[in-house]
Each structure stands twice: as C-alpha cells, then as structure tokens.
Motif scaffolding. Structure first.
Motif, PDB file in Angstrom:
ATOM      1  N   GLY A  61       0.745  -1.139   0.063  1.00 46.48           N
ATOM      2  CA  GLY A  61      -0.083  -0.143   0.043  1.00 46.48           C
ATOM      3  C   GLY A  61       0.805   1.238   0.112  1.00 46.48           C
ATOM      4  N   LEU A  62       1.959   1.438   0.745  1.00 48.27           N
ATOM      5  CA  LEU A  62       2.589   2.539   0.929  1.00 48.27           C
ATOM      6  C   LEU A  62       3.590   2.717  -0.344  1.00 48.27           C
ATOM      7  CD1 LEU A  62       4.024   2.549   4.458  1.00 48.27           C
ATOM      8  CD2 LEU A  62       2.107   4.011   3.745  1.00 48.27           C
ATOM      9  N   PHE A  63       4.011   1.377  -0.834  1.00 46.98           N
ATOM     10  CA  PHE A  63       4.690   1.643  -1.877  1.00 46.98           C
ATOM     11  C   PHE A  63       3.942   2.326  -3.219  1.00 46.98           C
ATOM     12  CE2 PHE A  63       8.338  -1.549  -1.668  1.00 46.98           C
ATOM     13  CZ  PHE A  63       9.238  -0.417  -1.441  1.00 46.98           C
ATOM     14  N   ILE A  64       2.717   1.974  -3.456  1.00 50.07           N
ATOM     15  CA  ILE A  64       1.779   2.067  -4.305  1.00 50.07           C
ATOM     16  C   ILE A  64       1.502   3.799  -4.142  1.00 50.07           C
ATOM     17  CG2 ILE A  64      -0.151   2.244  -5.753  1.00 50.07           C
ATOM     18  CD1 ILE A  64      -0.268  -0.891  -4.908  1.00 50.07           C
ATOM     19  N   LEU A  65       1.226   4.172  -2.769  1.00 48.20           N
ATOM     20  CA  LEU A  65       1.142   5.686  -2.418  1.00 48.20           C
ATOM     21  C   LEU A  65       1.959   6.411  -2.801  1.00 48.20           C
ATOM     22  CD1 LEU A  65      -1.256   5.212   0.663  1.00 48.20           C
ATOM     23  CD2 LEU A  65      -1.927   5.506  -1.846  1.00 48.20           C
ATOM     24  N   LEU A  66       3.359   5.802  -2.455  1.00 46.50           N
ATOM     25  CA  LEU A  66       4.499   6.665  -2.701  1.00 46.50           C
ATOM     26  C   LEU A  66       4.649   7.210  -4.208  1.00 46.50           C
ATOM     27  CD1 LEU A  66       7.720   5.121  -1.224  1.00 46.50           C
ATOM     28  CD2 LEU A  66       6.884   7.246  -0.751  1.00 46.50           C
ATOM     29  N   TRP A  67       4.392   5.996  -5.152  1.00 51.66           N
ATOM     30  CA  TRP A  67       4.336   6.395  -6.810  1.00 51.66           C
ATOM     31  C   TRP A  67       3.264   7.281  -6.923  1.00 51.66           C
ATOM     32  CZ3 TRP A  67       0.686   5.672 -10.397  1.00 51.66           C
ATOM     33  CH2 TRP A  67       1.126   5.549 -11.572  1.00 51.66           C
ATOM     34  N   VAL A  68       1.963   7.174  -6.600  1.00 50.78           N
ATOM     35  CA  VAL A  68       0.992   8.044  -6.987  1.00 50.78           C
ATOM     36  C   VAL A  68       1.486   9.394  -6.309  1.00 50.78           C
ATOM     37  CG1 VAL A  68      -1.339   8.565  -6.011  1.00 50.78           C
ATOM     38  CG2 VAL A  68      -0.939   6.417  -6.545  1.00 50.78           C
ATOM     39  N   GLN A  69       2.029   9.474  -5.174  1.00 46.58           N
ATOM     40  CA  GLN A  69       2.394  10.876  -4.593  1.00 46.58           C
ATOM     41  C   GLN A  69       3.291  11.599  -5.440  1.00 46.58           C
ATOM     42  OE1 GLN A  69       4.543  10.883  -1.168  1.00 46.58           O
ATOM     43  NE2 GLN A  69       4.395  12.959  -1.093  1.00 46.58           N
ATOM     44  N   ASP A  70       4.233  10.795  -6.063  1.00 42.98           N
ATOM     45  CA  ASP A  70       5.177  11.332  -6.970  1.00 42.98           C
ATOM     46  C   ASP A  70       4.609  11.912  -8.297  1.00 42.98           C
ATOM     47  OD1 ASP A  70       8.097  11.464  -7.708  1.00 42.98           O
ATOM     48  OD2 ASP A  70       7.520  10.268  -9.388  1.00 42.98           O
ATOM     49  N   GLU A  71       3.803  10.924  -8.755  1.00 48.95           N
ATOM     50  CA  GLU A  71       3.068  11.161 -10.150  1.00 48.95           C
ATOM     51  C   GLU A  71       2.448  12.616  -9.933  1.00 48.95           C
ATOM     52  OE1 GLU A  71       2.463   9.741 -13.381  1.00 48.95           O
ATOM     53  OE2 GLU A  71       4.407   9.083 -12.661  1.00 48.95           O
ATOM     54  N   LEU A  72       1.518  12.599  -8.542  1.00 52.54           N
ATOM     55  CA  LEU A  72       0.742  14.031  -8.289  1.00 52.54           C
ATOM     56  C   LEU A  72       1.747  15.321  -8.457  1.00 52.54           C
ATOM     57  CD1 LEU A  72      -2.016  12.441  -6.227  1.00 52.54           C
ATOM     58  CD2 LEU A  72      -2.071  13.061  -8.651  1.00 52.54           C
ATOM     59  N   SER A  73       2.952  14.898  -7.682  1.00 52.25           N
ATOM     60  CA  SER A  73       3.921  15.939  -7.215  1.00 52.25           C
ATOM     61  C   SER A  73       4.432  16.677  -8.619  1.00 52.25           C
ATOM     62  CB  SER A  73       5.092  15.603  -6.255  1.00 52.25           C
ATOM     63  OG  SER A  73       5.933  14.864  -7.200  1.00 52.25           O
ATOM     64  N   ALA A 102      -4.269   4.324  -6.876  1.00 52.19           N
ATOM     65  CA  ALA A 102      -4.461   4.929  -5.492  1.00 52.19           C
ATOM     66  C   ALA A 102      -5.817   4.125  -4.892  1.00 52.19           C
ATOM     67  CB  ALA A 102      -4.924   6.383  -5.395  1.00 52.19           C
ATOM     68  N   ILE A 103      -6.703   3.701  -5.618  1.00 56.20           N
ATOM     69  CA  ILE A 103      -7.772   2.938  -5.291  1.00 56.20           C
ATOM     70  C   ILE A 103      -7.291   1.492  -5.029  1.00 56.20           C
ATOM     71  CG2 ILE A 103     -10.050   1.784  -6.091  1.00 56.20           C
ATOM     72  CD1 ILE A 103     -10.366   4.051  -7.771  1.00 56.20           C
ATOM     73  N   VAL A 104      -6.364   1.005  -5.861  1.00 55.15           N
ATOM     74  CA  VAL A 104      -5.810  -0.406  -5.624  1.00 55.15           C
ATOM     75  C   VAL A 104      -4.883  -0.206  -4.322  1.00 55.15           C
ATOM     76  CG1 VAL A 104      -3.921  -1.910  -6.235  1.00 55.15           C
ATOM     77  CG2 VAL A 104      -5.713  -1.115  -7.960  1.00 55.15           C
ATOM     78  N   ALA A 105      -4.361   0.664  -3.876  1.00 59.95           N
ATOM     79  CA  ALA A 105      -3.478   0.555  -2.665  1.00 59.95           C
ATOM     80  C   ALA A 105      -4.258   0.758  -1.582  1.00 59.95           C
ATOM     81  CB  ALA A 105      -2.734   2.140  -2.636  1.00 59.95           C
ATOM     82  N   ILE A 106      -5.604   1.673  -1.669  1.00 59.18           N
ATOM     83  CA  ILE A 106      -6.345   1.829  -0.580  1.00 59.18           C
ATOM     84  C   ILE A 106      -7.142   0.230  -0.392  1.00 59.18           C
ATOM     85  CG2 ILE A 106      -8.659   2.594   0.281  1.00 59.18           C
ATOM     86  CD1 ILE A 106      -7.400   4.996  -1.354  1.00 59.18           C
ATOM     87  N   LEU A 107      -7.611  -0.302  -1.518  1.00 58.95           N
ATOM     88  CA  LEU A 107      -7.889  -1.711  -1.517  1.00 58.95           C
ATOM     89  C   LEU A 107      -7.129  -2.480  -0.592  1.00 58.95           C
ATOM     90  CD1 LEU A 107      -9.664  -2.529  -4.746  1.00 58.95           C
ATOM     91  CD2 LEU A 107     -10.709  -2.411  -2.538  1.00 58.95           C
ATOM     92  N   ILE A 108      -5.672  -2.694  -0.963  1.00 54.89           N
ATOM     93  CA  ILE A 108      -4.919  -3.674  -0.210  1.00 54.89           C
ATOM     94  C   ILE A 108      -4.845  -3.308   1.030  1.00 54.89           C
ATOM     95  CG2 ILE A 108      -2.537  -4.220  -0.152  1.00 54.89           C
ATOM     96  CD1 ILE A 108      -2.361  -4.559  -3.188  1.00 54.89           C
ATOM     97  N   LEU A 109      -4.859  -2.077   1.695  1.00 57.45           N
ATOM     98  CA  LEU A 109      -4.563  -1.704   2.805  1.00 57.45           C
ATOM     99  C   LEU A 109      -5.935  -2.253   3.690  1.00 57.45           C
ATOM    100  CD1 LEU A 109      -3.103   1.841   3.201  1.00 57.45           C
ATOM    101  CD2 LEU A 109      -2.102  -0.220   3.917  1.00 57.45           C
ATOM    102  N   ILE A 110      -7.188  -2.048   2.856  1.00 55.15           N
ATOM    103  CA  ILE A 110      -8.337  -2.494   3.598  1.00 55.15           C
ATOM    104  C   ILE A 110      -8.378  -3.860   3.715  1.00 55.15           C
ATOM    105  CG2 ILE A 110     -10.919  -2.618   3.179  1.00 55.15           C
ATOM    106  CD1 ILE A 110     -10.909   0.009   1.867  1.00 55.15           C
TER     107      ILE A 110
END
Lengths: 225, 794
Positions: free
Chosen positions: B34-46, B294-302
């Motif tokens: 989850g954190l890896f994906i969110l890191l990726w997402v954050q990078d894309e959004l930045s 982002a959705i996938v990351a949240i799904l995996i965390l859930i």
C-alpha cells in the motif's frame, strides 16, 4: 450486613414462569460463615450470584452494607461490589496470560491503587499464603490447589468484607479441599471476613456457622451450627 | 496501568504465535504494498509542483485539423509568446522551448550525448531553474552561450569552474561558452534537459543568416514573424486570477490578426500542474492510472485491515473468559477498551517497523520495476499520514468493535462458555470476508484483461513487417546514403536497406498544408507525410491495394501513395490518378496501401501519405536474417565509423521500439499481476486464520459427528461450505465491478479486445480453488483428528 427480601428469579417460557429462585428471604450478619447446600438445579449458584450482584433478581428487595441494591445503577452497583465483595470460583478462573503476582495485583489496578501500594499489598498477600516462591509462575504451571489459593488471594487482595465462593473445592482432591476450608475458617475467625459458600459436600459445609438447604429455589431448611 | 496493558498485549501476541504471525505478516505485506503504491501516486501527483510560480504558469496549445484528424498541437508558433507578453497585461512573462534532441557535445577528449533545448532567458526565472552559477539577470551573455546542469558540468569539467569553459558540438564549427549552471531538474519535472542554448541563436542561424522558410510574400527573416512553423513549446506566466477563457480568446485574436487564413484557431491554455497527467484538452493523460493505483493501494490496505479485524473479532470469543474475569474483579469498560487498543497498537507497531525495514530493502527493486527514482523519506509526512490512517481504521474496526462487544456482555454467561455460539457476530465477519474477496477477484479479472489486451497489441497484425529490423539515425551517412546502402547489402546477414523521414513505429509528423480535387472549403484535414525511398513499401511488406509503388523513376518525385484511411477521409472514389498537393509537392496519387499501424494502438489509424524523396530521410532501416543479426550489426558499425568518426553508434531493433511504445501498459500489467497476487495472498491468509478458528470452535461438534459416524469428507464439507458461499457472493459482487472498470480501461484503446464471459468464470473458479485449498488444509486436519481427544478436552 446483607438482607434479601422476597427475592425471585424466573425465566419466562411460553405462558409459564420457570422459577430458579422462588421468594427467598435471607439475613446475613457480619462475621457469619454460611454454607449453601442443595441438589443440582436448586438455585444455589444463582442465589450466590444475586448476592454478588453478578446477576439481577426478577423481583424482590436487596440491601447490602446499608445500600438499596435493587435501586442502584449498574455503575454504582459495580463500585459497591468492587469495594466489598471478593469472588472465588470452582474453576479458579485465573487469567492465563498473567503470572501469579499479576493475577493477584490486577484487582488493585482496576481500583486505582498506586504502584507502591500495590507492591506492598501483593507482597503481603503472597507472604500470608506462602506462595512467594510461585509469584512469577503462570497459572498453567500450578497445581489445582495452588491455583485456588491464588484465586482466593486475588479475591482477598482488596480487603473485601464479604467472600463469595462457588464450590471452591469442587475441582480439588480431598486433601487440597481441606486446606482451603481451613483457610476459610481462619479468614472468618481471625480476619472477620463474612463468607458465603456453595458446596455439595456435607463435610465442607460444616466448617461454616450456618447451613442453608435449598430445594427448587426455596429455602428448605436452615440450621445454626 | 499502561505498562500492564502493554505487558498483557505482548504476552497475548507471544502466546498465540499462529494468529500473531498471520496478523503481522498480513499487515506488513499490506502496508509495504500500500505504501509503495501511494509513494508512486504521490510522486505522479507532485509533478512540476517544485516550481513556486506553477499555479500561474500555463502551457499554450492550439486545436487543429478537422473531422477524424482533429488534434491538439502542444508546440505553437514563435511570435505568439512575444506578442502576448507585449500586448496582454495579464501576461507577466513568456518562455519558449524548442527541443533539439540528443546532441553530441565535446570538451577536450570528453564526448557525451546531451538532451538540449533552445530557450528564452526567461526560462531561468519563470521556472525554478535559477542559476547556481552565472548571472541570473543575464543567463545567456550572447548567442554563443550555453547553460548546463550540475551533472553535465561535473561530467565535462570535473571539479573545475565550469563558467567560461567552451563546449563544441561534434562535427560542427560553433563553439559555446558556458555562462551558467543550474541544478539538475528534479525527477518530477515535466521539463527536463541537460543543456540550454539561447533561442536567439536558433533565430540567428535559421532565419537571420540563412532562412529556408518562405511565406506568401518572401523569405521569413526572423522567428518573430514566422507565423507558420509550429515548433515551440510556449509557457506563459500569468497574473494571479487571470480569466483563462478570455486569455485564450486574446491569443486566438493575435494569431488570426497576423495569419487570417488560419482562422479559426482555437487556443488552449493548460495549467503547468496538469501537463503531466492530463492532455491539453483536459482528457486523461495518466490521471486514470494514478487514480486506479490509488484505489488499488487503498483496497490492499483495507484487505490487510480486514484480516486483522476478522481474526481478532473471531478470537475475541475465545477470550471471553479472560474478559469476564477481568470484569468480575473490577475492570471498567474503558479499561477493557484500552487493553484491546493496546494490543492492536502493539501489533501495528511491529508490522510498521517490519514494513519500513522491508521497504528500505525492496526500494531499489521497486524503482527498477516502476521506472521511478523514489526515495523512502521518513520525514515525509505523507507516509506517516498513511500509516496513521490505516492504524486508525484498523483500530476502529478491530478494537472498538470487540471492545464494545466484549465489555458489554454478561460475564457470568461468558464464564460458562455459553457465549461462543451467540456472540460471534458472524455476519459482520462474513461481510468483511466478502469485501476482501470481491476486491481480490476484481484485481484478478483486471489482471487477466490487461494481460489479454497487451497480448492482443503484441500479436496484432500491424500491417507491416517489423521482424529483424534494425533502425538507426543516419547522421554523417545521409549524404552518402546510396553508397552505404550498396555496401551494406554486400554484408552477410543483411537482406534489405531502406530509409524514411520518420520512425515507422511511432510516426508523429503532421501537415495541414494540402489540397485535392474536390476538397471542401471547410475541411482542415491533416496528413502524416512520410518521405521514403523506392524500397520502403516492399521492405516492410506493406500491402498495395491499388496502383503501384514507387519505382525510382524521376517522375516519382511528383507521385504520392496514400493509405486507405486517407482515401476515405478525402472521400475520394477511384483515387488513382487524382491530384493531391502536400506542402510543395503538387502530385498525383499512384497507389493506395492497406492501412498499417504507425502509432500506438490507443489511436485510430490516421490519414498518411508517402512521398518519394531520394535525398531526405533521417532514419535508416536494415533488415537482417534473424540468425545473423549480430554479424549485421558489427558490419553496420564498421561502415558507420567511416562516416561518423565522432558520433557514437546507436541502433535499436524495431521490436524493441515497439515494446517501448507500450511501456506504461506493460508496467501497469506487471504491477496489476503483483497487486492481484498480493491481495489474494493476504485475503487467503485471513481466510486461513478464520478457517482455523472455525475448526477450533467446532472441535466439539466435529468430535460428536465423528462418533456418530460422519466421514472425513462430510466434515470437510461442513467446514468449507460456509466459506465457499462467501466466495460465491464475492464473485457476484466482483464481476460487474470488474466489468465496468475494465470496459473503461479498454476504451482508451482504439483497437481492443472484447471482454468475454469466460474470463470471469476462470477468475471466479481460481478464487474458489485458492480459497478451498486454504480452507481444506485446516478442515482436513480437524476432520481426521481423533474425536476422543476433542471430546475429552471439553
């Protein structure tokens, strides 16, 4: 110290009421040692639980240490029994994850005693029951008799005025049972703890000062020794 | 008190190793992924956010073409920037950037390729690329100035002072003096170059000195009056709160005033902050992938949280005795509540520490995999935000629920063991298992469909043969093409050689400068013009539908070959012999080729026209026999050296360029594979725990049934059936969700597979099978146990 008046406990089954306790009235003076006897299903344990406020009667009046128990709210009631009542169970019901020391200490934690106070009180109790050497063992490492000893120590740690014991020797052999009974007698005589025990054994019942026989939820006989 | 909580929590974790391991592994894996994906997402959004003026920077584009060829041009004509800055009060500054691609630079004996751009001096003040060395007021001192990044400076000059050093371009006479150094553009910058030359230098060389550009009235003498070359990425720095719609209109007016025959040319101003993830018209340019991930990351965390919740609520029943006892000896609700919280928090802490350690270890692989250069920075509050939110959700669901549940029951009943049947609140857990598996199945189906689409793209007939073809840029060979070609054809392993003016795999040139017999007045059709030699069509085995290919005759310079789509777009019947003008070539159509894919399958095939040109064409293609490809490369390199003494030899196989075209899709595919596997693993971990628990609770029932004569199979069925129904329910939920999501994804492809029902069937069966194996492991164990033992323990 304790007064039950016209206490009943029943379960509604269809149109009929099944009485577990049927209109029992009972007065207990401070310093008494009462044995409750009777066949299975006569309501012994239920009566004990009502006295200990773990169970509520369906009707009747309940007075304890000057309080009107049947009018108290949950919180007040648990505060009351926390302060005055200790329980001992047939199956000991020690907490498996805690050591002997911690099992005895736990009630004090819940009653917000300071750490230093707790230490002193538990040490005193361990000493008194001669289980200092066992203080770091877990319940699974003790014999039944030893576990019950810990159970009693735990019940007494906060200095209750009333000790309720539900077949305390039921799981023990006769020698261990006798030791526990001796201990109860001593507690009653020397420390003035009021004791109410439920028992199947005539012999154990005779350690008490009064024997109450129950049958079908009623007091069949009461005998002062 | 707290010490007591932690102590108890720790002992609980230690004494129930099986559940603790399942819980911690599940949480850890979930957190890592989850954190890896969110890191990726954050990078894309930045992207581009490091530019402090970014909110007021806009990139200017125009809409061009009509009908099927409508396009957005992101590079525009040069004078718009200057006019806008001079005439429009809301425009504070303007920057033009003209990419000049990879160019070989030299300093003494050091030779490297650098990506460079021509740009205005304002580039270094509008963007956060301020000079760390040099004069910020005057970045370029003259036309022969060059500004380089820190890395470039280091590469050529080591620790020497780069200012004043002179770089040259290989095989060209000009010298450039370094007048400034900037920090390397961050990885999350859309604008990335190594070296910068002044745009005024380009103006000097391409217009003032020697203009090859003509308009209706004559030679164009300056870039700032060239209203026909769409070459310049243009960025405007606007005043805050500028009305963008009005600005677009103003720009359009400037253009139409100066070049009335272009009208209408709608202008588009796109925020700089959007250009990484959106196309200029606001359509998807990557944002969809970011959202999906982002959705996938949240799904995996859930899913990971659900594991924990499920196991701890299920197990709370086993702990009823302990909790009752605590209540009887005086524990209040709050105290019990905090005890549960302490346990969850401790478990989480362990998982977090493990996860962070694991992330550090895996980061290099992840970067390789995702094509990023992410760094795990523990001072990044987003990471902690994510951990804390996950913790809070897990805490809420896994502590509050059992805490309330456990602290509210009557202790006496629990002591007597009567609660186990009633208190399970199995429906809550069932719901969670269904959620978990729905998510997993959606991911499995998505993986299937993405994989199938990728395979479809790979295997689809492109309409030309790209096998065993090497492509390279000619550089010095260009003037000697015919001689080189003859020489190459003599080499072993080389079958054929051809050339063209652009890469056939991804061809991006456009022209709107065209005319044909019967062209409607309002048509603004765009063509892809490609200049080729006579062998190109046979080389790539492009099929001729009508007419002939080029023969190499002189007349061919006025001959044109179009593709099917062009014929259709021009609405031309019997195209052979019809007249068609493309730019300066007033030609005749002599042939029609079958449509072929000269760009990504995301796009429909567009009109293309082949022109015959023997002297132009930068790209050379060499067809080899597959087996002797290596020999062919060696031979080509030897010949290359004769004409390009300094330029390094670079070649690619067309197959590789083709794969690169779908790099994002490939990565998405691989990532989805991984996500789906992890989701299903975590889910199964939870299911395994639940099955184990269920077998434990039912030990007595199983014992009694066995004594009464139940078979092992019957008991496995008893235990497994309950869970299999949950999986079935999950499939029912997952199928429409997956179908919807994947249809959306496929819509991006002009050429795509249809979603077939059996994919869902396979995914469903797979989930069932995996779940069944997971469950039966425990069920069989419980079923073959000796009933005497299980009954005695009661």
């Amino acid at each position: 110290m304790l007064s039950l008046q016209h206490i009943s406990k029943f379960y509604q089954a269809g149109g009929t009421r099944n009485f577990v306790i049927n209109d029992i009235s009972l007065e207990v003076e401070a310093g008494e040692f009462i044995s409750i006897m009777g066949p299975s299903g006569s309501g012994k344990s239920t009566l004990l639980n009502i006295i200990g406020m773990l169970d509520e009667p369906s009707s009747g009046y309940h007075y304890f240490a000057g309080e009107t128990v049947h009018q108290l709210k949950d919180k007040q009631r648990s505060a009351l029994y926390k302060k005055f009542i200790g329980f001992v169970f047939q199956a000991y019901h020690l907490i498996d994850e805690l050591t002997v020391y911690e099992n005895i200490e736990t009630p004090l934690i819940y009653q917000d005693f300071k750490s230093a106070e707790r230490k002193a009180m538990v040490a005193d109790m361990l000493d008194r029951f001669q289980i200092v050497g066992k203080k770091d063992l877990f319940p699974a490492q003790l014999s039944g008799g030893q576990q019950q000893l810990v159970g009693i120590a735990r019940a007494l740690i906060a200095g209750p005025k009333l000790l309720l014991a539900d077949e305390p020797t039921g799981n023990l052999n006769s020698k261990q049972g006798e030791e526990i009974m001796q201990l109860f007698k001593k507690l009653n005589k020397e420390d003035g703890v009021t004791i109410i025990q439920v028992t199947h054994s005539e012999k154990n019942a005779e350690y008490g000062s009064r024997i109450i026989n129950l049958l079908d939820g009623r007091i069949e006989s009461s005998k002062q020794l | 008190m707290i010490k007591n909580y932690i102590k108890t929590a720790w002992r609980n974790i230690r004494n129930n190793k099986f559940y603790s391991v399942i819980n911690i592994v599940g949480l850890t894996v979930g957190l890592v992924v989850g954190l890896f994906i969110l890191l990726w997402v954050q990078d894309e959004l930045s992207f581009d956010k490091f530019n402090t003026k970014a909110p007021n920077i806009y990139k200017i584009g125009i809409r061009g073409g009509s009908g099927p060829t409508e396009q957005i041009f992101s590079a525009i004509i040069a004078p718009v920037a200057t006019s806008a800055k001079n005439e429009l009060p809301e425009v504070k500054d303007a920057v033009r950037v003209k990419d000049f691609g990879s160019t070989t630079f030299k300093y003494q004996d050091k030779i490297f390729n650098e990506n460079g751009a021509f740009t205005d001096p304002s580039f270094f003040s509008v963007f956060n690329f301020s000079l760390i060395e040099g004069d910020a007021q005057k970045p370029f001192l003259d036309n022969n100035s060059i500004i380089i990044t820190k890395t470039v400076a280091q590469k050529y000059f080591g620790n020497e002072d780069p200012l004043g050093k002179v770089l040259s371009i290989i095989d060209q006479p000009q010298l450039f003096k370094v007048t400034g150094v900037i920090n390397d553009p961050p990885n999350n910058s859309s604008i990335k170059f190594d070296v910068f030359l002044p745009l005024s230098y380009l103006n000097q060389m391409a217009y003032v000195k020697n203009s090859t550009r003509y308009n209706g009235t004559g030679r164009i003498a300056s870039m700032d009056v060239d209203w026909i070359s769409f070459n310049y990425d243009t960025y405007l720095l606007l005043k805050p709160n500028t009305n963008i719609a009005k600005l677009q209109k103003s720009l359009q007016k400037i253009h139409e005033r100066n070049k009335p025959d272009d009208a209408p040319v709608p202008y588009i101003a796109q925020p700089l902050l959007n250009i990484h993830l959106y196309k200029a018209d606001g359509s998807d340019g990557g944002i969809k992938t970011v959202n999906t991930f982002a959705i996938v990351a949240i799904l995996i965390l859930i899913i990971a949280c659900i594991n924990y919740v499920n196991l701890s609520t299920a197990r709370s029943m086993l702990r009823a005795k302990e909790v009752s006892m605590r209540k009887i000896i005086g524990a209040g609700k709050a105290q019990l509540f905090f005890q549960f919280m302490a346990e969850t928090t401790l478990m989480f802490l362990i998982a977090t520490i493990l996860a962070i350690g694991l992330m550090y270890a895996l980061l290099p692989y992840y970067n390789q995999f995702s094509g990023k250069q992410l760094a795990l920075n523990l001072s990044n509050y987003h990471i902690w935000l994510c951990i804390v939110i996950t913790l809070i959700i897990t805490l809420a669901a896994s502590s509050i629920y059992p805490a309330i549940l456990l602290s509210s029951f009557e202790p006496l009943k629990a002591l007597k063991g009567r609660l186990t049947a009633g208190m399970g609140n199995a429906s809550f857990r069932r719901m969670l298992v269904i959620t978990q598996f729905s998510a997993s199945i959606v991911l499995i189906i998505s993986t299937f469909i993405i994989g199938k689409q990728l395979k479809y793209i790979r295997d689809k007939d492109l309409g030309f043969n790209k096998e065993n073809v090497i492509s390279l840029s000619m550089h010095g060979i260009m003037p000697h093409y015919d001689a080189v070609k003859n020489e190459l054809l003599k080499q072993p392993g080389i079958i054929a050689v051809t050339r063209s003016s652009g890469n056939i795999i991804d061809y991006n040139n456009w022209t709107g400068d065209n005319d044909w017999d019967g062209k409607p007045a309002n048509s603004n059709l765009l063509f892809h013009p490609m200049e080729i030699d006579k062998d190109f069509i046979s080389f790539f085995k492009i099929r001729m539908l009508q007419g002939n290919a080029f023969t190499g005759a002189i007349a061919d310079s006025n001959h044109l070959i179009v593709n099917e789509t062009a014929v259709e777009a021009m609405n031309m019947h019997e195209p052979i012999g019809k007249r068609l003008r493309i730019q300066t070539v007033k030609g005749t159509i002599i042939g029609v080729v079958k449509d072929f894919h000269f760009s990504s399958m995301r796009k429909k095939i567009e009109p293309a026209v082949f022109m015959y040109n023997t002297s132009n064409g930068w790209d050379m293609y060499i067809k080899t026999t597959g087996g002797d490809a290596q020999k062919a490369i060696v031979a080509t390199q030897a010949i290359w050296k004769q004409y390009n003494s300094n330029t390094p030899f670079n070649y690619t196989f067309l197959d590789e360029s083709f794969s690169k075209l779908y790099k994002t899709e490939q990565q998405t595919g691989v990532l989805f594979n991984l996500f789906a596997s992890i989701a299903i693993i975590i889910s199964c971990l939870g299911l395994f725990g639940l099955a184990t628990y269920s077998a434990q609770v039912k030990t007595r029932e199983i014992g009694i049934r066995k004594v009464l004569g139940a078979s092992v199979a019957g008991i496995v069925k008893l235990l497994a059936l309950e869970f299999m129904f949950l999986i079935l329910a999950a499939i029912v939920i997952a199928v429409p969700v997956a179908w919807y999501a994947m249809s959306k994804w496929l819509q991006d492809f002009a050429y795509r597979i249809s979603i077939e029902w059996w994919l869902f069937l396979i995914a469903g069966l797979m989930a069932m099978l995996i779940a069944f194996v997971t469950i039966s492991f425990q069920s069989v164990k419980a079923a073959i146990a000796n009933p005497v033992k299980s009954l005695r323990s009661e």
